[in-house]
Design a protein around this motif. Structure first.
Motif, short mmCIF file in Angstrom:
data_model
loop_
_atom_site.label_atom_id
_atom_site.label_comp_id
_atom_site.label_asym_id
_atom_site.label_seq_id
_atom_site.Cartn_x
_atom_site.Cartn_y
_atom_site.Cartn_z
N UNK A 136 19.79 -1.76 32.41
CA UNK A 136 19.51 -2.04 32.95
C UNK A 136 20.53 -2.64 34.02
N UNK A 246 13.95 9.34 36.51
CA UNK A 246 14.23 8.57 37.00
C UNK A 246 14.91 9.02 38.51
N UNK A 253 12.93 11.66 46.51
CA UNK A 253 13.38 11.30 47.63
C UNK A 253 14.25 11.88 48.39
N UNK A 259 16.24 14.35 57.12
CA UNK A 259 16.18 12.58 57.38
C UNK A 259 16.98 12.39 56.18
N UNK A 263 19.73 9.93 54.56
CA UNK A 263 19.63 8.84 53.65
C UNK A 263 20.40 9.05 53.06
N UNK A 266 24.38 7.56 52.98
CA UNK A 266 24.48 5.87 53.70
C UNK A 266 24.04 5.02 52.26
N UNK A 270 26.43 3.84 45.84
CA UNK A 270 25.39 3.50 45.36
C UNK A 270 24.76 4.33 44.21
N UNK A 274 25.20 4.51 39.99
CA UNK A 274 24.17 4.58 39.33
C UNK A 274 23.51 5.63 38.47
N UNK B 246 13.83 1.87 36.52
CA UNK B 246 13.63 2.71 37.77
C UNK B 246 13.39 1.38 38.78
N UNK B 248 14.06 -1.67 39.67
CA UNK B 248 15.88 -2.36 39.97
C UNK B 248 16.49 -1.70 39.93
N UNK B 249 16.80 -0.62 40.07
CA UNK B 249 17.43 0.62 40.28
C UNK B 249 17.34 0.96 42.18
N UNK B 250 16.26 1.30 42.57
CA UNK B 250 16.20 0.97 43.82
C UNK B 250 16.58 0.20 44.41
N UNK B 252 19.19 -1.13 43.75
CA UNK B 252 19.76 -2.29 44.43
C UNK B 252 20.75 -1.06 44.63
N UNK B 253 19.97 -0.25 45.12
CA UNK B 253 20.94 1.24 46.09
C UNK B 253 20.38 0.77 47.49
N UNK B 254 19.00 0.44 47.41
CA UNK B 254 18.68 -0.08 49.18
C UNK B 254 19.19 -1.38 49.27
N UNK B 256 21.41 -3.58 49.15
CA UNK B 256 22.54 -3.78 48.65
C UNK B 256 23.14 -4.16 50.52
N UNK B 259 23.56 -1.23 56.13
CA UNK B 259 23.52 0.03 56.04
C UNK B 259 22.28 0.70 55.21
N UNK B 263 18.88 3.41 55.48
CA UNK B 263 19.19 4.32 54.37
C UNK B 263 17.72 4.48 53.95
N UNK B 264 17.08 3.21 53.59
CA UNK B 264 15.56 2.74 52.86
C UNK B 264 14.70 3.05 53.88
N UNK B 266 15.50 5.09 56.24
CA UNK B 266 14.39 6.95 56.20
C UNK B 266 13.49 7.24 55.28
N UNK B 267 13.91 6.17 54.37
CA UNK B 267 12.40 7.68 53.02
C UNK B 267 11.97 6.44 52.53
N UNK B 271 9.64 6.37 49.04
CA UNK B 271 9.84 5.11 48.56
C UNK B 271 7.70 4.56 47.74
#
Lengths: 339, 339
Positions: A136, A246, A253, A259, A263, A266, A270, A274, B246, B248-250, B252-254, B256, B259, B263-264, B266-267, B271
Motif C-alpha cells: 500500500x 485496480x 472510472x 466528463x 476528472x 485533474x 496522482x 499510483x 484499492x 486507500x489508493x482512491x 489518496x487520488x481524490x 489530496x 482540485x 475531480x472526485x 465528476x466521477x 466511484x
C-alpha cells in the motif's frame, strides 16, 4: 577500477533481444562501475544494436548459438542445449567471468540452472525465488514465490534469514520485520508446517514478528513474507491479478465519458504516482536467494526499464555482503540448533 | 401460506444485537414469506428494539441467557454453553423449529456447531465454508475459505460439486465454470494433492474448466474456485487486503487537495458503483456447504444491510433444491468412482 561484470541472457523474456539491449545500454550510462556481457546469437544482437542505434560501449557479446523453444523442459534446456543463451550466461558466472547473472527466461530453467551450474551457499537447503512486491505505501519481499512447493520448517526458517539479510543489505531496509504467511496470528494457527516453523523462526537471529494473515500482506504488515512455494506463488499471482483489477477499475472510472476524462486530467499526477508504485519494473528482478553467486530473474514481460532496474539490482547485490552474511547467519543458526 | 423461519443469532458479530435487529426487520419488510427467530438475551433484544423503534412484526425471540466471551474456544462455547445464542439457534434448526441458520459469530464455532447439531449431507466428507467474492466484473464462489486446512482429493472434488450446485441453484449462474486453484494451468502442475484432484474433478458431472492460476481468480476466470482451506483462506484475506489497497489508493487520488476533490465529484457515480461492487455485504453470507440444512455465516463486521442480504441468501437457499441436488450428485459420483 575493476568493473563489475553482469552476464545478461539476451534471449530471455517476451521482449528479447531488443529490450535487453536497450536496458543494458541504459544501465551502462547510469553506472560507470559496471560492464554487461550479453549472451545469445551474436549476429542478431549486433544487427539489433545497429538497427536501433544502441551504443555497445562496455557491452560485450558472448555467442550462444542454440535457440530454446518455449515448450522445452528446463532440464532439457540446460543439459542438451548447453550452448543456449541462458546456459552460457550461467557458465560465465560459474567460471568467474561474470559477477552476476540476469535472465527473463523460464523460472523453472533458472532455478534448475542455478543449482546445477552454481553451487548453493554452504548450509542452505533450498534456493528461494524472492520477489520484491509493491504494498500500500511501500514494498516487501516475498519468498519463496514458487520455486519450492514442498518445504520443511528448517527450509522456511532459512528463507526468513535470507530474506531478512537481502532486505537489509541490498534493499536498505533497517531491521526488516520478518513474518510467516499464515491463516491466523496466534502461534497455534495453521497446519503442522506453520506451527513448527513459527517456533523455529522465533529462535533465528532476525526480527521475527510472528504470523501474518494474507489481509495484512499488501497493507505493509511485514518487510519479508515467508511462505512455501505454493502459497507464495498464489500470493504473488493474486496480487498481480488484483493490481490488474485496480487498473481496470480506474479505467472504468475515468474513461467512461467526456466528463470523467476531465476528472482524470485533474488527478493525472496522482494516477501516474499510483501506476509507478504498482509497476513491478520499479523494483528490479527477483533474486534466487541461497545460491552462492548473485542470480536474478527478471519478469518474463520485462521491458527496457525493467532490465535496466534489474541490472541496478544485480549491481547492489554484488556490492553488498549479502551472500557472505547469509552463509554466516545460517551457520550460526545451525550451530545454535545443535546446542 | 407457511412462512420460512430463519433462526438468526442476535448476539453474533461486531454490531450485535442492533444491526441484527435492523437487518432482520428490513428483510421482513422485503419478503412476506419469511419470519425471523432471534436467539439471545430476551430483555436486551426487546430493549434495543424499543429504543431504536424497530418493528418486531414476524420476529420472534427465543431466549438464550448465556454470554460468550471472545476468547472462549468453539468447542467450549457449544458444549458448556449450550444455552448461548448460537447454540440455541442451531438447536432450533436441528429440531425443525427453523428452516435456516444465520450467525455472524466465530467461524470456528459455526463450523464445529453445524457438524455437531446438524448432520452432514449423506456422503459428504467435509463441510466447506463457501464465500461469494467480488471479481473484476462479477462475482465467484470460493470454497473452502478456511474450515478445512488438510484436504484429500475426494474432499476437494466434493467441494467442486457442491460449489457448482450452489452457484447454479442459489446464485442463478448458468452452467458454472468450476476451476481448481493451482500454480499453473497444465494438469501436471502443483503438488500431489492438486494433480490427483485435477483427475478426479475431470470425472465429476460438473463444468470443470481445469486449473486456475491466482492471477485469473479476481479477473473472472471461474465461477467456482476450489481450494484447500489454507489456500482458500489466503485467497479470501488477500483479496480483502487488496480491496483495502484499492480503496486507500482512491482516497489518496481524490482527497489530496481542492482540485482532486472536484475531480472526485465528476466521477462520483462510478466511484459509488465500484464501492458497491467491492462491498462484501452485497453478496449475502457464506453458506457452510455439505451440512444437511442451510447454515449461513455472515461476516463478523456485518452491518444491518449485510444481515438483510444474508437473510435474503438464506431464503434463496431454503427455496432451492441445492441440498437435495448435492446429495444426489455426490451419490452418483461415488457410484461412478466405484465402477
Amino acid at each position: 577500477m575493476l568493473k563489475m561484470r553482469i552476464a545478461v541472457d539476451a534471449f530471455g523474456g517476451d521482449n528479447a533481444p531488443l529490450d535487453v539491449l536497450k536496458g543494458s545500454a541504459e544501465a551502462i550510462k547510469l553506472y560507470d562501475d559496471i560492464s554487461v556481457i550479453l549472451t545469445g546469437k551474436r549476429e542478431i544482437i549486433e544487427a539489433t544494436a545497429k538497427e536501433h542505434n544502441i551504443s555497445m560501449e562496455r557491452i560485450k557479446i558472448v555467442d550462444a548459438p542454440s535457440v530454446i523453444e518455449v515448450e522445452e523442459s528446463p532440464i532439457k534446456i540446460l543439459k542438451e542445449k548447453s550452448d543456449c543463451s541462458m546456459a552460457v550466461a550461467f557458465k560465465l558466472l560459474a567460471e568467474g567471468e561474470a559477477d552476476a547473472f540476469l535472465s527473463a527466461g523460464s523460472t523453472a530453467a533458472i532455478v534448475v540452472g542455478a543449482s546445477s551450474y552454481i553451487k548453493k551457499i554452504k548450509g542452505v537447503k533450498r534456493a528461494a525465488l524472492s520477489t520484491v512486491m509493491p504494498s500500500d505505501t511501500g514494498f516487501f519481499l516475498l519468498l519463496d514465490a514458487g520455486a519450492n512447493i514442498d518445504c520443511k520448517p528448517e527450509v522456511l526458517t532459512q528463507f526468513g534469514i535470507m530474506g531478512s539479510i537481502y532486505m537489509e543489505k541490498v534493499m536498505g531496509v533497517n531491521n526488516p520485520r520478518v513474518a510467516l504467511a499464515n491463516i491466523g496470528e496466534e502461534d497455534c494457527k495453521g497446519d503442522t508446517l506453520r506451527v513448527d516453523t513459527y517456533q523455529m523462526l522465533k529462535d533465528a537471529s532476525i526480527n521475527f514478528t510472528g504470523n501474518i494473515e494474507a489481509r495484512d500482506i499488501p497493507l505493509d504488515g511485514a518487510d519479508v513474507v515467508v511462505a512455501d512455494g505454493f502459497t507464495g506463488n498464489v500470493i504473488l499471482k493474486l496480487m498481480e491479478g488484483m493490481g490488474k483489477v485496480l487498473s481496470n477499475s480506474l479505467k472504468r472510472i475515468f474513461f467512461k465519458n467526456a466528463i470523467s476524462k476531465i476528472s482524470a486530467l485533474l488527478v493525472k499526477g496522482s494516477i501516474k504516482d499510483l501506476r509507478k508504485k504498482m509497476d513491478y519494473t520499479e523494483y528490479g528482478g527477483a533474486p534466487l536467494l541461497g545460491i552462492a553467486k548473485p542470480v536474478i530473474k527478471a519478469h518474463g514481460s520485462s521491458n527496457a526499464k525493467a532490465f535496466r532496474n534489474a541490472i541496478r539490482q544485480a549491481r547492489f547485490f554484488v556490492q553488498s555482503t549479502a551472500i557472505k552474511d547469509i552463509e554466516e547467519n545460517i551457520k550460526s543458526f545451525s550451530a545454535k540448533k545443535e546446542d
